[in-house]
Design a protein around this motif. Structure first.
Motif, PDB file in Angstrom:
ATOM      1  N   TYR A 102      -6.215  -8.339   5.782  1.00  0.00           N
ATOM      2  CA  TYR A 102      -6.758  -7.109   5.219  1.00  0.00           C
ATOM      3  C   TYR A 102      -8.456  -7.264   5.746  1.00  0.00           C
ATOM      4  N   HIS A 125      -9.204  -8.323   8.831  1.00  0.00           N
ATOM      5  CA  HIS A 125      -9.290  -7.609  10.524  1.00  0.00           C
ATOM      6  C   HIS A 125      -8.429  -6.434  10.233  1.00  0.00           C
ATOM      7  N   GLN A 126      -7.726  -6.198   9.380  1.00  0.00           N
ATOM      8  CA  GLN A 126      -6.911  -4.618   8.862  1.00  0.00           C
ATOM      9  C   GLN A 126      -5.933  -4.635  10.250  1.00  0.00           C
ATOM     10  N   ARG A 127      -5.249  -5.742  10.473  1.00  0.00           N
ATOM     11  CA  ARG A 127      -4.135  -5.693  11.281  1.00  0.00           C
ATOM     12  C   ARG A 127      -3.019  -6.670  11.115  1.00  0.00           C
ATOM     13  N   ASP A 144       0.886  -1.299   0.042  1.00  0.00           N
ATOM     14  CA  ASP A 144      -0.197  -0.186  -0.038  1.00  0.00           C
ATOM     15  C   ASP A 144       0.801   1.360  -0.062  1.00  0.00           C
ATOM     16  N   TRP A 164      -0.164  -9.611   7.174  1.00  0.00           N
ATOM     17  CA  TRP A 164      -1.087  -8.509   7.451  1.00  0.00           C
ATOM     18  C   TRP A 164      -2.534  -9.100   6.980  1.00  0.00           C
ATOM     19  N   GLU A 173      -8.880  -7.092  -2.818  1.00  0.00           N
ATOM     20  CA  GLU A 173      -9.928  -6.697  -3.146  1.00  0.00           C
ATOM     21  C   GLU A 173     -10.778  -7.466  -4.564  1.00  0.00           C
ATOM     22  N   LYS A 182      -3.304  -4.779  -2.202  1.00  0.00           N
ATOM     23  CA  LYS A 182      -4.736  -4.613  -1.621  1.00  0.00           C
ATOM     24  C   LYS A 182      -5.630  -4.727  -2.801  1.00  0.00           C
TER      25      LYS A 182
END
Length: 103
Positions: free
Chosen positions: A97, A99-101, A65, A95, A77, A73
């Motif tokens: 995506y 849970h965005q952590r 990103d 990472w 998607e 990313k």
């Protein structure tokens, strides 16, 4: 047992010592080999990348990103493949995506 607003058992979701809940996406990952260490999207556009990430579902390699393209990313998607790892020898950075952590 502790329930949240949706009456979901939050005790079962909790990690150890107050950590974030475990990411179950990591448990579902197959063993994959990564593709070539380059971002095909950036190469096609004549761009460079900051860092490369590997999709841990299919092995696809793309820029992170913080690169101009953000192709990793975009891959998530398009495919819903949730977890990537940095393509650096010896790194354990991953990472999710969803849970965005970090996981």
């Amino acid at each position: 047992m502790t329930l949240d607003a949706q009456e979901t058992n939050t005790t079962a979701r909790a990690g150890l010592n107050g950590q974030a809940p475990r990411c179950n996406h990591v448990d579902l990952l197959p063993a994959v080999e990564h593709g070539l260490p380059e971002c095909q999207g950036c190469l096609a556009l004549g761009r460079t990348w900051t860092r490369l990430l590997m999709c841990l579902t299919c092995g696809w390699v793309a820029c992170s990103d913080d690169s101009q393209g953000g192709h990793a990313k975009a891959h998530y998607e398009e495919t819903d493949h949730p977890v990537v790892a940095v393509l650096d020898p010896g790194s354990t950075w991953r990472w999710c995506y969803v849970h965005q952590r970090l996981v």
